[in-house]
Design a protein around this motif. Structure first.
Motif, PDB file in Angstrom:
ATOM      1  N   LYS A  47      -9.030 -23.519  -4.961  1.00  0.00           N
ATOM      2  CA  LYS A  47      -8.625 -24.919  -4.876  1.00  0.00           C
ATOM      3  C   LYS A  47      -7.104 -25.048  -4.841  1.00  0.00           C
ATOM      4  CE  LYS A  47     -11.165 -28.149  -6.728  1.00  0.00           C
ATOM      5  NZ  LYS A  47     -11.840 -29.096  -7.646  1.00  0.00           N
ATOM      6  N   GLN A  48      -6.401 -24.203  -5.564  1.00  0.00           N
ATOM      7  CA  GLN A  48      -4.937 -24.247  -5.557  1.00  0.00           C
ATOM      8  C   GLN A  48      -4.378 -23.836  -4.192  1.00  0.00           C
ATOM      9  OE1 GLN A  48      -4.262 -21.721  -9.019  1.00  0.00           O
ATOM     10  NE2 GLN A  48      -3.440 -23.479 -10.149  1.00  0.00           N
ATOM     11  N   LYS A  49      -4.992 -22.809  -3.599  1.00  0.00           N
ATOM     12  CA  LYS A  49      -4.563 -22.387  -2.252  1.00  0.00           C
ATOM     13  C   LYS A  49      -4.805 -23.499  -1.243  1.00  0.00           C
ATOM     14  CE  LYS A  49      -5.417 -17.424  -2.918  1.00  0.00           C
ATOM     15  NZ  LYS A  49      -6.260 -16.266  -2.519  1.00  0.00           N
ATOM     16  N   ASP A  50      -5.939 -24.175  -1.395  1.00  0.00           N
ATOM     17  CA  ASP A  50      -6.272 -25.279  -0.502  1.00  0.00           C
ATOM     18  C   ASP A  50      -5.234 -26.388  -0.637  1.00  0.00           C
ATOM     19  OD1 ASP A  50      -7.863 -26.751   1.331  1.00  0.00           O
ATOM     20  OD2 ASP A  50      -8.753 -27.870  -0.333  1.00  0.00           O
ATOM     21  N   ALA A  51      -4.803 -26.662  -1.867  1.00  0.00           N
ATOM     22  CA  ALA A  51      -3.796 -27.697  -2.114  1.00  0.00           C
ATOM     23  C   ALA A  51      -2.476 -27.345  -1.439  1.00  0.00           C
ATOM     24  CB  ALA A  51      -3.601 -27.884  -3.614  1.00  0.00           C
ATOM     25  N   ILE A  52      -2.058 -26.090  -1.546  1.00  0.00           N
ATOM     26  CA  ILE A  52      -0.794 -25.650  -0.942  1.00  0.00           C
ATOM     27  C   ILE A  52      -0.845 -25.816   0.576  1.00  0.00           C
ATOM     28  CG2 ILE A  52       0.716 -23.674  -0.534  1.00  0.00           C
ATOM     29  CD1 ILE A  52      -0.221 -22.628  -3.325  1.00  0.00           C
ATOM     30  N   PRO A  76      -3.593 -32.626 -17.495  1.00  0.00           N
ATOM     31  CA  PRO A  76      -2.584 -31.706 -18.038  1.00  0.00           C
ATOM     32  C   PRO A  76      -3.093 -30.272 -18.062  1.00  0.00           C
ATOM     33  CG  PRO A  76      -3.622 -32.953 -19.803  1.00  0.00           C
ATOM     34  CD  PRO A  76      -4.106 -33.554 -18.535  1.00  0.00           C
ATOM     35  N   GLY A  77      -2.185 -29.337 -17.823  1.00  0.00           N
ATOM     36  CA  GLY A  77      -2.544 -27.923 -17.908  1.00  0.00           C
ATOM     37  C   GLY A  77      -3.277 -27.380 -16.716  1.00  0.00           C
ATOM     38  N   THR A  78      -3.400 -28.183 -15.632  1.00  0.00           N
ATOM     39  CA  THR A  78      -4.159 -27.719 -14.463  1.00  0.00           C
ATOM     40  C   THR A  78      -3.266 -27.093 -13.395  1.00  0.00           C
ATOM     41  OG1 THR A  78      -4.066 -29.964 -13.550  1.00  0.00           O
ATOM     42  CG2 THR A  78      -6.029 -29.370 -14.808  1.00  0.00           C
ATOM     43  N   GLY A  79      -1.988 -26.987 -13.667  1.00  0.00           N
ATOM     44  CA  GLY A  79      -1.097 -26.260 -12.765  1.00  0.00           C
ATOM     45  C   GLY A  79      -0.465 -27.076 -11.656  1.00  0.00           C
ATOM     46  N   LYS A  80      -0.343 -28.382 -11.837  1.00  0.00           N
ATOM     47  CA  LYS A  80       0.278 -29.210 -10.776  1.00  0.00           C
ATOM     48  C   LYS A  80       1.716 -28.760 -10.503  1.00  0.00           C
ATOM     49  CE  LYS A  80      -0.416 -33.304 -12.652  1.00  0.00           C
ATOM     50  NZ  LYS A  80      -1.155 -32.951 -13.877  1.00  0.00           N
ATOM     51  N   THR A  81       2.466 -28.531 -11.566  1.00  0.00           N
ATOM     52  CA  THR A  81       3.872 -28.128 -11.405  1.00  0.00           C
ATOM     53  C   THR A  81       3.976 -26.771 -10.715  1.00  0.00           C
ATOM     54  OG1 THR A  81       4.470 -29.352 -13.406  1.00  0.00           O
ATOM     55  CG2 THR A  81       6.038 -27.708 -12.620  1.00  0.00           C
ATOM     56  N   THR A  82       3.086 -25.850 -11.085  1.00  0.00           N
ATOM     57  CA  THR A  82       3.064 -24.518 -10.458  1.00  0.00           C
ATOM     58  C   THR A  82       2.829 -24.630  -8.956  1.00  0.00           C
ATOM     59  OG1 THR A  82       2.207 -23.525 -12.490  1.00  0.00           O
ATOM     60  CG2 THR A  82       1.911 -22.267 -10.458  1.00  0.00           C
ATOM     61  N   ILE A  83       1.929 -25.537  -8.578  1.00  0.00           N
ATOM     62  CA  ILE A  83       1.604 -25.704  -7.160  1.00  0.00           C
ATOM     63  C   ILE A  83       2.760 -26.369  -6.416  1.00  0.00           C
ATOM     64  CG2 ILE A  83      -0.009 -26.765  -5.528  1.00  0.00           C
ATOM     65  CD1 ILE A  83      -1.057 -24.366  -7.214  1.00  0.00           C
ATOM     66  N   ILE A  84       3.418 -27.326  -7.048  1.00  0.00           N
ATOM     67  CA  ILE A  84       4.580 -27.968  -6.409  1.00  0.00           C
ATOM     68  C   ILE A  84       5.640 -26.924  -6.091  1.00  0.00           C
ATOM     69  CG2 ILE A  84       6.488 -29.593  -6.737  1.00  0.00           C
ATOM     70  CD1 ILE A  84       4.643 -31.200  -8.588  1.00  0.00           C
ATOM     71  N   LYS A  85       5.861 -26.057  -7.067  1.00  0.00           N
ATOM     72  CA  LYS A  85       6.866 -25.000  -6.902  1.00  0.00           C
ATOM     73  C   LYS A  85       6.528 -24.112  -5.700  1.00  0.00           C
ATOM     74  CE  LYS A  85       9.415 -22.040 -10.128  1.00  0.00           C
ATOM     75  NZ  LYS A  85       9.391 -21.468 -11.487  1.00  0.00           N
ATOM     76  N   ALA A  86       5.259 -23.759  -5.589  1.00  0.00           N
ATOM     77  CA  ALA A  86       4.814 -22.916  -4.477  1.00  0.00           C
ATOM     78  C   ALA A  86       4.914 -23.653  -3.152  1.00  0.00           C
ATOM     79  CB  ALA A  86       3.377 -22.463  -4.720  1.00  0.00           C
ATOM     80  N   ILE A  87       4.545 -24.923  -3.139  1.00  0.00           N
ATOM     81  CA  ILE A  87       4.606 -25.718  -1.907  1.00  0.00           C
ATOM     82  C   ILE A  87       6.038 -25.766  -1.378  1.00  0.00           C
ATOM     83  CG2 ILE A  87       4.421 -28.079  -0.997  1.00  0.00           C
ATOM     84  CD1 ILE A  87       1.987 -28.424  -2.901  1.00  0.00           C
ATOM     85  N   VAL A  88       6.992 -26.024  -2.259  1.00  0.00           N
ATOM     86  CA  VAL A  88       8.401 -26.098  -1.851  1.00  0.00           C
ATOM     87  C   VAL A  88       8.863 -24.776  -1.256  1.00  0.00           C
ATOM     88  CG1 VAL A  88      10.773 -26.345  -2.696  1.00  0.00           C
ATOM     89  CG2 VAL A  88       9.004 -27.916  -3.496  1.00  0.00           C
ATOM     90  N   ASN A  89       8.566 -23.694  -1.968  1.00  0.00           N
ATOM     91  CA  ASN A  89       8.994 -22.368  -1.517  1.00  0.00           C
ATOM     92  C   ASN A  89       8.371 -21.995  -0.175  1.00  0.00           C
ATOM     93  OD1 ASN A  89       8.554 -19.251  -1.410  1.00  0.00           O
ATOM     94  ND2 ASN A  89      10.224 -19.544  -2.875  1.00  0.00           N
ATOM     95  N   ILE A  90       7.072 -22.205  -0.046  1.00  0.00           N
ATOM     96  CA  ILE A  90       6.369 -21.804   1.180  1.00  0.00           C
ATOM     97  C   ILE A  90       6.730 -22.726   2.348  1.00  0.00           C
ATOM     98  CG2 ILE A  90       4.069 -21.587   2.230  1.00  0.00           C
ATOM     99  CD1 ILE A  90       3.108 -20.638  -0.571  1.00  0.00           C
ATOM    100  N   TYR A  91       6.897 -24.008   2.077  1.00  0.00           N
ATOM    101  CA  TYR A  91       7.290 -24.940   3.142  1.00  0.00           C
ATOM    102  C   TYR A  91       8.665 -24.570   3.690  1.00  0.00           C
ATOM    103  CZ  TYR A  91       8.608 -29.287   5.488  1.00  0.00           C
ATOM    104  OH  TYR A  91       9.021 -30.206   6.414  1.00  0.00           O
ATOM    105  N   GLU A  92       9.575 -24.171   2.809  1.00  0.00           N
ATOM    106  CA  GLU A  92      10.901 -23.734   3.257  1.00  0.00           C
ATOM    107  C   GLU A  92      10.783 -22.515   4.166  1.00  0.00           C
ATOM    108  OE1 GLU A  92      12.933 -23.104  -0.424  1.00  0.00           O
ATOM    109  OE2 GLU A  92      13.766 -25.139  -0.496  1.00  0.00           O
ATOM    110  N   ARG A  93       9.872 -21.614   3.835  1.00  0.00           N
ATOM    111  CA  ARG A  93       9.701 -20.373   4.609  1.00  0.00           C
ATOM    112  C   ARG A  93       9.106 -20.645   5.992  1.00  0.00           C
ATOM    113  NH1 ARG A  93      10.018 -14.725   2.184  1.00  0.00           N
ATOM    114  NH2 ARG A  93      10.821 -15.134   0.099  1.00  0.00           N
ATOM    115  N   VAL A  94       8.065 -21.473   6.025  1.00  0.00           N
ATOM    116  CA  VAL A  94       7.352 -21.657   7.298  1.00  0.00           C
ATOM    117  C   VAL A  94       8.049 -22.657   8.217  1.00  0.00           C
ATOM    118  CG1 VAL A  94       5.126 -21.039   6.307  1.00  0.00           C
ATOM    119  CG2 VAL A  94       5.823 -23.440   6.344  1.00  0.00           C
TER     120      VAL A  94
END
Length: 673
Positions: free
Chosen positions: A279-284, A299-317
């Motif tokens: 589900k997290q990969k799908d969100a990204i 709370p505790g479901t990793g929203k912030t972790t996913i935001i961090k990944a989205i920013v990093n990966i969006y910058e790359r692609v």
């Protein structure tokens, strides 16, 4: 028309005995006394009111007309142009200004009699100029943006009958707005509106007559009917504008392939030693492919972790992105700071991003001056009202990527609207709900408790044996005693006050916010001969006090809910208070002291968007009717490391089952149907 030291005034008022400054003359109105002698006329003409008339020219004019100077100028005597330096244009301007000044003086006297203060009169005259009298004769309610509606209505009733058409229609519009601001709705039922309007009548208005006025307003498009509800056209058009932008953006798809994003996700997992769930990969992926995407979860479901990944990966692609191309926003300063620290990217408040212009009372970043940013991430979207969201969307390019992040189980915005819930419930906006909890342990109870509240599961007994949770069940009379004990122990441990927050449902009462703030001030910031104090609104404020900002102040970069500490108090005739907001020192003078209050204890609404290491939630049984599910859920989810609840279990369970504010009546969803 400010007071001019060169003029003579006649002041009206009464003698008062001020508790601090002694005997004073309280001015209710004033007027300029027209000079009658030559020296007085010269001083009047050269006072600075009349552009281009200095002492020498004023004396030349008075030498010509003597004591009749003012009357001769008003009568347009052509001899005025014989004075050196005067021509037809200057003579005409001088005459016009004199006549305007006379008219303004007459208006002030008449308006004072109606009940307007002199400052209100000046405000109206300076703004509306020649239209002022027309407004008073035709529709005094036009002044609602300048003078309180209730005052205008009272003055109107002194001059007219209570059931005059213009008053009934104005009351209908006013009550729609007031009901929406009170409830957070953007739509109101005709029944509730009828009851609200009738509060303003001594003799209730007939329902048929009321509906006739409603239909008239619908016909001229002043109010809009939506599924048996009604709203102001302003509210309707605001929600429609949000829908239009969201709908148009949702139709745009990225040309970035999913396979490329998949490869970058694998790389990111490897570099950061992390493993995302399906589900997290799908969100990204969907956040990068879709132009509008909602990331939600508790709370505790990793929203912030996913935001961090989205920013990093969006910058790359995406390639060739600059820092300004990704914008992170939040409704409050503390929420912006929190997301910035978590994601390690710069974030700001929405107001700061839009650059509020105090002079024009508009945002400088708007549809005519849009932002060039390519991706906007908005955290705590549940707090954003329709007006702020509309202004934000209106200031973005038509191909921007929008990532909305929030928890719909939290309190909705204080202002009208229910944007996050409406968009999710519409089913027309791409979203992922994260439900797997990662940030917890077997001895932790904060997150499991928040889920119980969300699912409306009452507690059969007081939970015990948890490392991060304590429920102190007690009667109301013992609440302050237990709280005092907790605070003193925290003080002994040198606890960081910035991360220790007491939350209370109400301001008044023995266990209300005001009293608890007094208690906590006596513990954490005791009276000290070396600390200066000032009394405001019967409350003692002391250097070192923890305070909260109550209004948005874009100019000083502080916002409603921001926490600061009083750095310095300069008392005297013109007192000054300096408050430090995390390094940003803001100076307050008289007239701005109402913009902050103590923050040792705050309301749950004020805490929204923030997180604290320790939260103490006070729930007196006599306040339980003020508690409801979303309020309780929001309070509990503010705690990161420790949660203490003081009160009765019965009050807690009552709040779990109380679904007040569960449903807001809004128009936004209807546009997606």
């Amino acid at each position: 028309m400010p007071i001019n030291n060169e003029l003579t005034y006649l002041f009206y008022g009464n003698i008062v005995n001020h508790p601090r400054f002694g005997v004073q003359f309280n001015v209710t109105s004033y007027e300029v006394v027209m000079p009658s002698n030559i020296d007085g006329i010269i001083m009047y003409l050269s006072s600075g009111i009349f552009k281009g008339i200095g002492p020498k020219r004023a004396r030349d004019i008075v030498n010509l007309f003597k004591e009749e100077t003012i009357n001769e100028i008003k009568n347009g005597n052509p001899l005025l142009m014989s004075v050196k330096g005067m021509d037809e244009v200057k003579a005409r301007n001088l005459r016009t200004k004199l006549l305007e000044y006379d008219r303004d003086q007459e208006l002030i006297v008449e308006f004072n009699k109606l009940g307007f203060s002199t400052s209100e009169c000046l405000k109206i005259i300076n703004k509306y100029k020649s239209r002022t009298m027309e407004i008073f004769e035709n529709n005094i309610y036009v002044l609602e943006s300048d003078i309180s509606f209730l005052k205008l209505d009272k003055i109107f009733l002194n001059l007219h009958k209570e059931d005059e058409g213009i008053r009934v229609e104005t009351l209908i519009k006013y009550c729609i707005k007031e009901l929406c601001y009170k409830t957070g709705d953007t739509l109101v039922s005709k029944e509730s509106l009828f009851l609200e309007v009738n509060k303003f009548f001594n003799t209730p208005i007939d329902s048929k007559i009321f509906l006739e006025y409603v239909n008239n307003l619908i016909e001229d498009n002043t109010i809009i009917e939506v599924n048996d509800y009604i709203t102001l056209s302003m509210f309707y058009e605001t929600e429609q504008g949000i829908y239009n932008v969201i709908s148009n953006l949702s139709k745009i798809k990225s040309d970035i392939s999913e396979s490329r994003i998949d490869k970058e996700i694998v790389r990111y997992e490897s570099e950061n030693d992390i493993s995302f769930s399906k589900k997290q990969k799908d969100a990204i992926k969907r956040a990068i492919i879709e132009n509008v995407f909602i990331l939600t979860g508790g709370p505790g479901t990793g929203k912030t972790t996913i935001i961090k990944a989205i920013v990093n990966i969006y910058e790359r692609v995406s390639g060739n992105l600059e820092k300004k191309d990704i914008t992170m926003l939040a409704p409050t300063g503390r929420a912006a700071k929190r997301i910035s620290e978590s994601v390690k990217e710069r974030a700001s408040t929405i107001h700061k991003f839009l650059k509020w212009n105090k002079e024009t009372e508009e945002f400088s970043v708007n549809r005519f001056n849009p932002s060039d940013t390519k991706m906007v991430i908005i955290d705590e979207v549940s707090m954003v009202d329709i007006f702020l969201m509309y202004n934000l969307l209106d200031a973005l390019k038509n191909n921007v990527k929008l990532l909305l992040v929030g928890d719909a189980s939290q309190l909705p915005s204080i202002m009208p609207g229910n944007i996050l819930s409406d968009l999710l419930e519409s089913g027309k906006v791409s979203s992922v709900y994260l439900d797997e909890v990662f940030r917890t342990s077997s001895t932790s109870y904060i997150i499991p408790l928040s889920n119980k509240i969300k699912n409306r599961e009452v507690l059969s007994n007081v939970p015990t044996g948890y490392s991060d949770f304590l429920f102190i069940e007690c009667e109301d009379v013992l609440i302050k005693s237990y709280l005092k004990n907790l605070c003193e122990k925290s003080l002994e441990k040198n606890m960081d006050l910035d991360n220790y927050q007491v939350l209370v449902p109400m301001y008044k009462g023995e266990n209300g916010i005001d009293n608890i703030n007094n208690l906590m001030q006596s513990i954490f910031n005791k009276e000290d001969i070396n600390k200066k104090e000032i009394v405001l609104r019967d409350v003692v404020y002391r250097e070192g006090d923890k305070v909260v900002q109550l209004v948005n102040d874009v100019e000083n970069n502080i916002y409603n809910g921001d926490i600061g500490y009083i750095k310095r108090i300069i008392d005297g005739k013109s007192p000054v208070i300096e408050i430090n907001y995390n390094g940003n020192v803001v100076v307050y003078k008289r007239g701005k002291f109402e913009e902050f209050t103590h923050a040792y204890a705050t309301s749950v609404h004020k805490s929204q968007g923030s997180e604290y290491d320790t939260v103490v939630l006070v729930i007196p049984s006599n306040m339980k009717r003020m508690l409801y599910n979303k309020l309780l859920y929001t309070a509990v989810t503010r705690a990161k490391k420790a949660l203490v609840i003081i009160g009765k279990l019965d009050s807690f369970n009552y709040a779990i089952n109380n679904s007040y504010s569960k449903v807001r009546h809004t128009a936004l969803k209807s546009f997606f149907e």
